[in-house]
Design an enzyme around this catalytic site. Structure first.
Site, PDB file in Angstrom:
ATOM      1  N   ARG A 114       0.724  -5.254  -5.879  1.00 57.53           N
ATOM      2  CA  ARG A 114       0.874  -6.504  -5.137  1.00 57.53           C
ATOM      3  C   ARG A 114       1.077  -7.588  -6.199  1.00 57.53           C
ATOM      4  NH1 ARG A 114      -0.851  -4.615  -0.083  1.00 57.53           N
ATOM      5  NH2 ARG A 114      -2.662  -3.275  -0.107  1.00 57.53           N
ATOM      6  N   ASP A 154       5.019  -5.183   5.905  1.00 54.30           N
ATOM      7  CA  ASP A 154       5.243  -6.590   6.237  1.00 54.30           C
ATOM      8  C   ASP A 154       5.409  -7.536   5.039  1.00 54.30           C
ATOM      9  OD1 ASP A 154       5.206  -7.138   8.989  1.00 54.30           O
ATOM     10  OD2 ASP A 154       3.734  -8.730   8.579  1.00 54.30           O
ATOM     11  N   ARG A 190     -25.093   8.234  13.151  1.00 58.52           N
ATOM     12  CA  ARG A 190     -24.594   8.295  11.770  1.00 58.52           C
ATOM     13  C   ARG A 190     -23.255   7.566  11.686  1.00 58.52           C
ATOM     14  NH1 ARG A 190     -28.995   9.814  11.126  1.00 58.52           N
ATOM     15  NH2 ARG A 190     -29.792  11.583   9.919  1.00 58.52           N
ATOM     16  N   ARG A 214      13.435   9.884  -3.075  1.00 58.28           N
ATOM     17  CA  ARG A 214      14.349  11.023  -3.283  1.00 58.28           C
ATOM     18  C   ARG A 214      15.621  10.853  -2.470  1.00 58.28           C
ATOM     19  NH1 ARG A 214      14.865  15.735  -0.210  1.00 58.28           N
ATOM     20  NH2 ARG A 214      15.317  17.685  -1.319  1.00 58.28           N
ATOM     21  N   ARG A 235      -6.322  -2.766   9.721  1.00 54.18           N
ATOM     22  CA  ARG A 235      -6.909  -4.117   9.722  1.00 54.18           C
ATOM     23  C   ARG A 235      -6.475  -4.888  10.957  1.00 54.18           C
ATOM     24  NH1 ARG A 235      -5.472  -5.659   3.682  1.00 54.18           N
ATOM     25  NH2 ARG A 235      -3.544  -4.808   4.476  1.00 54.18           N
ATOM     26  N   ARG A 256      19.308  10.384  -4.029  1.00 52.45           N
ATOM     27  CA  ARG A 256      20.321  11.434  -3.807  1.00 52.45           C
ATOM     28  C   ARG A 256      21.503  10.914  -2.993  1.00 52.45           C
ATOM     29  NH1 ARG A 256      16.945  17.008  -4.049  1.00 52.45           N
ATOM     30  NH2 ARG A 256      16.518  16.727  -6.261  1.00 52.45           N
ATOM     31  N   GLY A 263       0.836  -1.210   0.000  1.00 50.66           N
ATOM     32  CA  GLY A 263       0.000   0.000   0.000  1.00 50.66           C
ATOM     33  C   GLY A 263       0.865   1.252   0.000  1.00 50.66           C
ATOM     34  N   ASP A 297      -0.181   2.270   8.695  1.00 50.10           N
ATOM     35  CA  ASP A 297      -0.674   1.519   9.861  1.00 50.10           C
ATOM     36  C   ASP A 297       0.256   1.535  11.070  1.00 50.10           C
ATOM     37  OD1 ASP A 297      -2.828   0.835   8.336  1.00 50.10           O
ATOM     38  OD2 ASP A 297      -2.107  -1.174   7.860  1.00 50.10           O
ATOM     39  N   ASP A 348       2.375  -0.618  11.902  1.00 53.94           N
ATOM     40  CA  ASP A 348       2.319  -1.937  12.560  1.00 53.94           C
ATOM     41  C   ASP A 348       3.586  -2.758  12.318  1.00 53.94           C
ATOM     42  OD1 ASP A 348       1.875  -2.252   9.878  1.00 53.94           O
ATOM     43  OD2 ASP A 348       0.236  -3.670  10.075  1.00 53.94           O
ATOM     44  N   VAL A 387      16.975   8.055  -1.214  1.00 52.41           N
ATOM     45  CA  VAL A 387      17.811   6.938  -1.683  1.00 52.41           C
ATOM     46  C   VAL A 387      18.576   7.361  -2.940  1.00 52.41           C
ATOM     47  CG1 VAL A 387      17.718   4.621  -2.717  1.00 52.41           C
ATOM     48  CG2 VAL A 387      16.397   5.120  -0.648  1.00 52.41           C
ATOM     49  N   GLN A 441      -7.328   8.456   3.757  1.00 54.16           N
ATOM     50  CA  GLN A 441      -6.320   8.458   4.832  1.00 54.16           C
ATOM     51  C   GLN A 441      -4.915   8.169   4.308  1.00 54.16           C
ATOM     52  OE1 GLN A 441      -8.106   6.086   8.426  1.00 54.16           O
ATOM     53  NE2 GLN A 441      -9.304   5.619   6.606  1.00 54.16           N
ATOM     54  N   ARG A 442      -4.823   7.554   3.145  1.00 52.41           N
ATOM     55  CA  ARG A 442      -3.504   7.183   2.616  1.00 52.41           C
ATOM     56  C   ARG A 442      -2.919   8.266   1.720  1.00 52.41           C
ATOM     57  NH1 ARG A 442      -3.926   1.068   1.343  1.00 52.41           N
ATOM     58  NH2 ARG A 442      -3.423   1.574  -0.795  1.00 52.41           N
ATOM     59  N   THR A 481       4.167   2.477   5.659  1.00 45.34           N
ATOM     60  CA  THR A 481       2.749   2.095   5.767  1.00 45.34           C
ATOM     61  C   THR A 481       2.086   3.029   6.762  1.00 45.34           C
ATOM     62  OG1 THR A 481       1.209   0.460   6.688  1.00 45.34           O
ATOM     63  CG2 THR A 481       3.480   0.247   7.385  1.00 45.34           C
ATOM     64  N   GLY A 535     -10.421  13.733  20.719  1.00 44.30           N
ATOM     65  CA  GLY A 535     -11.342  13.730  21.863  1.00 44.30           C
ATOM     66  C   GLY A 535     -12.531  12.811  21.691  1.00 44.30           C
TER      67      GLY A 535
HETATM   68  O1  F6P Z   1      -1.806  -1.438   5.110  1.00 47.59           O
HETATM   69  C1  F6P Z   1      -2.289  -0.196   4.770  1.00 47.59           C
HETATM   70  C2  F6P Z   1      -3.764  -0.233   4.539  1.00 47.59           C
HETATM   71  O2  F6P Z   1      -4.151   1.065   4.218  1.00 47.59           O
HETATM   72  C3  F6P Z   1      -4.628  -0.808   5.678  1.00 47.59           C
HETATM   73  O3  F6P Z   1      -4.852   0.064   6.739  1.00 47.59           O
HETATM   74  C4  F6P Z   1      -5.882  -1.171   4.932  1.00 47.59           C
HETATM   75  O4  F6P Z   1      -6.600  -2.141   5.626  1.00 47.59           O
HETATM   76  C5  F6P Z   1      -5.348  -1.683   3.637  1.00 47.59           C
HETATM   77  O5  F6P Z   1      -4.090  -1.050   3.441  1.00 47.59           O
HETATM   78  C6  F6P Z   1      -6.211  -1.449   2.431  1.00 47.59           C
HETATM   79  O6  F6P Z   1      -5.599  -2.063   1.340  1.00 47.59           O
HETATM   80  P1  F6P Z   1      -6.053  -1.869  -0.164  1.00 47.59           P
HETATM   81  O7  F6P Z   1      -5.684  -0.480  -0.590  1.00 47.59           O
HETATM   82  O8  F6P Z   1      -5.297  -2.898  -0.922  1.00 47.59           O
HETATM   83  O9  F6P Z   1      -7.524  -2.064  -0.192  1.00 47.59           O
END
Ligand code: F6P
Length: 318
Positions: free
Chosen positions: A66, A97, A242, A15, A166, A19, A5, A122, A124, A17, A250-251, A120, A180
């Site tokens: 992937r 990972d 809601r 950049r 995830r 440079r 991802g 995450d 993680d 690496v 978020q990415r 990433t 908050g």
């Molecule tokens: O690992 C990063 C991440 O954004 C996770 O938080 C999310 O579950 C997953 O990738 C989504 O993956 P994709 O973009 O392949 O749907």
């Protein structure tokens, strides 16, 4: 190459690496589309000027994919042949990972020197206090929750907001405290539905007219935000509920200053470590210093959530 991802800060790492290679007079090639591009020989020579104007850009200019083919021995053999043909003798992989697992297997099979940079949102990955993109994602999410809160409080509503993660609750926990939130649901802890409704009732009794619950996509209760809404609708009649799923926004976006600096440091460390003859490590940030963790530990080790934050959150929602 970048793999898995995308995350803000990947371009800043590319950049860095490139440079660093230019600084040490090393030829550098970018590999497009991760392991799939490696298999197909999708390479592009890069010099210091090839990476101008990208430090502030989200996503990855090298693109990411992937690759199922790289999971096979034949695929990895093709990848090795492509690298040899291009005279590549060291690989920097920016990813998570899965990307590191691929790099490790590749090294074990062909003895090819590999170095990982954790990228990433995450966070993680074991062996670093921050992965590239995590800080940016936190700021993006907090900004959005602040906006949703305007509606929540204007209409006396309860919002379930789903954030990414995830397997890890870092984003949920930190943005929950930072914005908050009244409750935070994460994969590492099972709060239980009854405790959730009890907590919402308590906050209602204490005079709050609106509430925000931040839910990690892999939260341990095992219910989606839509199922949580249905449950609360059925068992509590004090709130209009809601749901908001933040998703891939978020990415994206321009990396924060923290992520740009981290990426710059990690790129330098990765190239210098390969030059020192090191292989099978991941570059990480530990006690504000660049650190190397063996790739197998980075993959297997668990990045633990900060349990102090759970307590802080509890106290803040009094
Ligand atoms: O690992 C990063 C991440 O954004 C996770 O938080 C999310 O579950 C997953 O990738 C989504 O993956 P994709 O973009 O392949 O749907």
């Amino acid at each position: 190459m970048t793999s898995g991802g995308d995350a803000p800060g990947m371009n800043a790492a590319i950049r860095s690496v490139v440079r660093t290679c230019a600084y040490y007079n090393i030829e550098c090639v970018g590999i497009y589309r991760g392991y799939q591009g490696m298999i197909e020989g999708d390479f592009k020579p890069m010099d210091a000027r090839s990476v101008k104007g990208i430090i502030n850009k989200g996503g990855t200019m090298l693109k990411s994919a992937r690759s199922t083919e790289f999971r096979t021995k034949e695929g990895r053999q093709k990848a090795y042949d492509s690298l040899k043909e291009e005279n590549v003798d060291g690989l920097v992989v920016v990813g998570g990972d899965g990307s590191f697992t691929g790099a490790l297997i590749f090294n074990q099979e062909f003895g090819f020197p590999v170095m990982g940079i954790p990228g990433t949102i995450d966070n993680d990955i074991y062996g670093t206090t921050a992965t590239l993109g995590y800080d940016t994602a936190l700021n993006t999410v907090v900004d959005v929750i602040d906006k949703i809160r305007d509606t929540a409080s204007s209409h006396n509503r309860l919002f379930f907001i789903e954030v990414m993660g995830r397997d890890a609750g870092h984003i949920a926990l930190n943005t929950g405290v930072g914005a908050g939130a009244e409750e935070i649901l994460i994969p590492e802890e099972d709060l239980g539905l009854e405790r959730l409704t009890e907590s919402l009732r308590r906050s209602k009794r204490s005079g709050k007219s609106s509430s925000i619950v931040v839910v990690a996509e892999g939260d341990k209760i095992g219910k989606s935000v839509f199922e949580l809404k249905d449950y609360v609708d059925e068992h509590m009649h004090d709130y209009e509920v809601r749901v908001s799923v933040l998703g891939h926004m978020q990415r994206g976006g321009s990396p924060s200053c923290f992520d740009r600096v981290l990426a710059s440091r990690m790129g330098v460390k990765a190239v210098e470590s390969l030059l020192d003859g090191k292989t099978n490590f991941m570059v990480g940030l530990v006690n504000d210093k660049m650190n190397l963790t063996p790739l197998d530990q980075a993959i297997k080790g668990q990045s633990k959530i900060n349990t102090e934050l759970l307590r802080v959150s509890d106290i803040m929602t009094t």
